[in-house]
Structure formats: C-alpha cells, structure tokens
Design an enzyme around this catalytic site. Structure first.
Site, PDB file in Angstrom:
ATOM      1  N   GLY B  47      10.738  10.545   6.911  1.00 50.66           N
ATOM      2  CA  GLY B  47       9.926  10.577   5.706  1.00 50.66           C
ATOM      3  C   GLY B  47       8.628   9.829   5.946  1.00 50.66           C
ATOM      4  O   GLY B  47       8.531   9.013   6.875  1.00 50.66           O
ATOM      5  N   GLN B  52       0.718   5.369   3.992  1.00 52.89           N
ATOM      6  CA  GLN B  52       1.019   4.893   5.351  1.00 52.89           C
ATOM      7  C   GLN B  52      -0.041   5.317   6.359  1.00 52.89           C
ATOM      8  O   GLN B  52      -0.089   4.791   7.465  1.00 52.89           O
ATOM      9  CB  GLN B  52       2.402   5.382   5.809  1.00 52.89           C
ATOM     10  CG  GLN B  52       3.549   4.671   5.095  1.00 52.89           C
ATOM     11  CD  GLN B  52       4.897   5.160   5.581  1.00 52.89           C
ATOM     12  OE1 GLN B  52       5.362   6.205   5.151  1.00 52.89           O
ATOM     13  NE2 GLN B  52       5.524   4.426   6.483  1.00 52.89           N
ATOM     14  N   CYS B  96      11.056   1.189   8.950  1.00 49.34           N
ATOM     15  CA  CYS B  96       9.856   1.817   8.404  1.00 49.34           C
ATOM     16  C   CYS B  96       8.869   2.073   9.536  1.00 49.34           C
ATOM     17  O   CYS B  96       8.703   1.228  10.411  1.00 49.34           O
ATOM     18  CB  CYS B  96       9.250   0.883   7.357  1.00 49.34           C
ATOM     19  SG  CYS B  96       7.790   1.539   6.554  1.00 49.34           S
ATOM     20  N   LEU B  97       8.225   3.232   9.473  1.00 50.49           N
ATOM     21  CA  LEU B  97       7.198   3.530  10.476  1.00 50.49           C
ATOM     22  C   LEU B  97       6.094   2.471  10.439  1.00 50.49           C
ATOM     23  O   LEU B  97       5.428   2.223  11.438  1.00 50.49           O
ATOM     24  CB  LEU B  97       6.594   4.914  10.198  1.00 50.49           C
ATOM     25  CG  LEU B  97       7.570   6.098  10.280  1.00 50.49           C
ATOM     26  CD1 LEU B  97       6.936   7.354   9.692  1.00 50.49           C
ATOM     27  CD2 LEU B  97       7.999   6.343  11.709  1.00 50.49           C
ATOM     28  N   HIS B 138      12.587   5.226  -0.742  1.00 49.03           N
ATOM     29  CA  HIS B 138      11.781   4.447   0.210  1.00 49.03           C
ATOM     30  C   HIS B 138      10.318   4.899   0.156  1.00 49.03           C
ATOM     31  O   HIS B 138       9.397   4.082   0.125  1.00 49.03           O
ATOM     32  CB  HIS B 138      12.375   4.634   1.614  1.00 49.03           C
ATOM     33  CG  HIS B 138      11.648   3.931   2.719  1.00 49.03           C
ATOM     34  ND1 HIS B 138      12.194   2.860   3.413  1.00 49.03           N
ATOM     35  CD2 HIS B 138      10.428   4.137   3.269  1.00 49.03           C
ATOM     36  CE1 HIS B 138      11.329   2.447   4.336  1.00 49.03           C
ATOM     37  NE2 HIS B 138      10.243   3.213   4.271  1.00 49.03           N
ATOM     38  N   GLU B 139      10.115   6.234   0.134  1.00 50.75           N
ATOM     39  CA  GLU B 139       8.743   6.759   0.170  1.00 50.75           C
ATOM     40  C   GLU B 139       8.007   6.531  -1.151  1.00 50.75           C
ATOM     41  O   GLU B 139       6.816   6.212  -1.156  1.00 50.75           O
ATOM     42  CB  GLU B 139       8.738   8.248   0.534  1.00 50.75           C
ATOM     43  CG  GLU B 139       9.412   8.606   1.865  1.00 50.75           C
ATOM     44  CD  GLU B 139       8.977   7.757   3.043  1.00 50.75           C
ATOM     45  OE1 GLU B 139       7.870   7.192   3.021  1.00 50.75           O
ATOM     46  OE2 GLU B 139       9.772   7.621   4.006  1.00 50.75           O
ATOM     47  N   HIS B 142       6.510   3.246  -1.269  1.00 55.52           N
ATOM     48  CA  HIS B 142       5.196   3.164  -0.595  1.00 55.52           C
ATOM     49  C   HIS B 142       4.070   3.526  -1.558  1.00 55.52           C
ATOM     50  O   HIS B 142       2.995   2.918  -1.527  1.00 55.52           O
ATOM     51  CB  HIS B 142       5.150   4.118   0.601  1.00 55.52           C
ATOM     52  CG  HIS B 142       5.773   3.570   1.855  1.00 55.52           C
ATOM     53  ND1 HIS B 142       5.343   2.413   2.468  1.00 55.52           N
ATOM     54  CD2 HIS B 142       6.785   4.040   2.620  1.00 55.52           C
ATOM     55  CE1 HIS B 142       6.073   2.191   3.555  1.00 55.52           C
ATOM     56  NE2 HIS B 142       6.966   3.161   3.675  1.00 55.52           N
TER      57      HIS B 142
HETATM   58 ZN   LIG Z   1       8.337   3.186   5.174  1.00 52.89          ZN
END
Ligand SMILES: [Zn+2]
Lengths: 169, 163
Positions: B47, B52, B96-97, B138-139, B142
C-alpha cells in the site's frame, strides 16, 4: 567502533539514566539495546559506538558500576545497525515446568530451520505448581510446516506455531 | 528508477494532512500510475499514500495479496477514502515504506466499510477485513499525517491477556 556492553545488578532506580548519561558525556553513541528485569536483577545489553578500546570504556564506566554494584562485561564486535532479519513466525510453548524444555524445544526447532530472533521465557504459576512459558519470534528458513512437525515431539506441552505477517505500506 | 521517490521520516511533510481531491482527470491518473510504481519499487509494499511521495492529496493505493482463503479486492486506487464502519480490534505487525528498518505492533479494526471515489469520480463502497482492512487504515493514517509509530503498542502483551 561498536562494543557490546553487558551490565547486570540488583534493580535500582536510575541505573539506565546514569549509565547512559556517562556514555553520552564521553561522546559514545548508543545503538540497539535490550534492557529487562530478570529475577529481581536489572540486565542491560547495549550496543555502544565508542571511539576507543574496550579498556578505556571500562575505565569510564567503573565509577558507575561500583556505585550501583553492577557486573560489567564489554566486547568489541563486528556488528552494525540496520541489520535486522525479519521474523515470520511466532512460537509459544507452555506447560507444567520440567527440566529440559528449552533445550529440547530449541533443538527440535533449529533442526527444522528456525533462526531465533527473540526468545523470552518465564516461570509463572506458583512455587508448588510452576508453569513454564516461552515465546519465540524467529525466521522459518525451511517454512512453517517444518516447524509444526518438529514440535510434535513436545507432547506434554501446549505449542502454537503461528505465521507472523508484516504489513509494509 | 521510479518517477517519484518515497519520503522517509523525519521528513515533516509526512506529518502534514492531505487535501480532498476535486479534480479528476488525466493528471490524477498519471499521478496514480507513478504512485503505484513507487509502491512496487520497494520490497514488499502492499500500500502507499500520496503524501509518502510529498503530494498532499487524499489518494491511496492498496494491493492486498490473498492469504489463508480471506478474499481481497486486489489492486484498488482509492480517492478521498473514508471509513464509515469499524468492527473488532486486532493487533498486527506493521512497517512502513517511509520508516525503513522498523517493525512494530499496532491495533486496528478487524472489519471496516469504506467509501471512496475511483479515478472517474464515481463513488465506491467496499467491505474489507483482516490484512486488507489493516492496509487501508495504515494508508488513511498517512492522509491524516499519522504514522504507525504514533500507534505502537507492546509486542509482548496481546489483547487477550489484557482482558
Ligand atoms: Zn506507511
């Protein structure tokens, strides 16, 4: 360069604050750490990046270890940060305490491809009826089914082997 | 090299809330293509949210793999997503990325209903559970300037023991 600092002593207020203050004042950087109370003692394993040798680090910390009556051990080592292995399995084992649980469990699991990344044990219950509990997070290099078969030898214990799923988003 | 690179903490842009999308069209479509490319560039990304990559629009992309016979909706581009219903709570591991090299435990709703728009601005409603529901939560965090680090709970004590 990185050193692994091990400190063990009776649990008292301020041990962590005092040890880390001294290290900070001497210009040492801290890395990964595990600090936990075990059997009324406080244990510290701490990665310390220090521009000097282990002897010098020992000299710096000696006043603190004397004051708090801590035993100290320092090793220079080749480790580094950002070197984590991702856990993909969690194993919980519990049952009436007997000798040899950890040995037989970890022997069977490692033969089936488990890399232990974190292992915690506790003896709960009462002194009459102690209950042994172990939680392991690890990496199943030969897959989870192999671990499930391996723990069948622990017939007197309750065992669960669960995949650990990690979301990256 | 993907056209967009992923911001990592402590970049303050990650803590900034995103704006609702009103303009649907070619630019948005191209952006989502680049956003998906950024998600797929890293290892294991399931995701991604627009902030991000430094774009503060309420856009997320998810792609939950099907696991343990739990059906998922596959790849979804969700514009202006909102959660309309929550049910249950479950602890799970998240990374997380935008926060490399750290995994932590977070409690999320187990089943959610969401409403969003697609690239044509058409309204869509989806029911999600488990892993897929976790990704969406989670997204959406963000989009609100929240990271999973803001929601960490102990890895060693689960919900059952706390009862
Ligand atoms: Zn993340």
């Amino acid at each position: 360069m990185w050193h692994m600092l091990t400190l063990v002593g009776k649990d008292q207020a301020c041990i962590v604050a005092e040890v880390t203050r001294v290290l900070y004042e001497q210009g040492a950087d801290l890395g990964e750490a595990s600090m936990i109370r075990l059997g009324g003692n406080f244990t510290i394993m701490l990665m310390v990046n220090f521009n000097g040798d282990a002897e010098r680090l020992k000299v710096i910390l000696t006043p603190t270890t004397k004051q708090y009556q801590l035993t100290m051990h320092i090793d220079k080592f080749d480790g580094k940060l950002h070197d984590h292995m991702q856990a993909d399995v969690q194993i919980c084992i519990y049952g009436a305490d007997r000798s040899g649980i950890v040995a037989s469990a970890t022997d069977a699991l490692s033969a089936a491809g488990l890399y232990v990344l974190e292992l915690r044990t506790d003896v709960a219950g009462s002194s009459d009826q102690p209950v042994f509990i172990m939680e392991i997070e690890g990496y199943a290099s030969k897959g989870i089914e192999a671990l499930k078969r391996a723990v069948e030898v622990l017939a007197d214990l309750e065992v669960s082997v669960q995949p650990l799923e990690t979301l990256i988003g | 090299m993907p056209a967009l690179s992923i911001l990592t903490y402590p970049d303050p842009l990650l803590k900034q809330p995103s704006e609702e999308v009103f303009e649907f069209g070619a630019a948005l479509r191209i952006f989502t293509e680049e956003l998906e490319e950024a998600m797929r560039a890293g290892p294991g990304g399931v995701g991604i949210a627009a902030p991000q990559v430094g774009k503060h629009l309420r856009v997320i992309i998810i792609d939950a793999p099907e696991k343990n016979n739990t059906p998922t909706h596959g790849k979804q581009i969700l514009i202006n997503p909102i959660i309309t219903k929550w049910k249950g709570m479950i602890k799970g591991r998240e990374g997380c990325l935008s926060v490399p090299d750290y995994i932590g435990s977070v409690i999320r709703a187990q089943v959610i209903d969401i409403r969003a728009q697609d690239l044509e601005a058409k309204s869509i409603e989806l029911k999600m559970q488990g892993y897929e529901a976790r990704i969406v939560q989670h997204e959406i965090d963000h989009l609100d300037g929240m990271l999973f680090l803001d929601r960490l709970v102990s890895r060693h004590h689960d919900l059952k023991k706390r009862k």
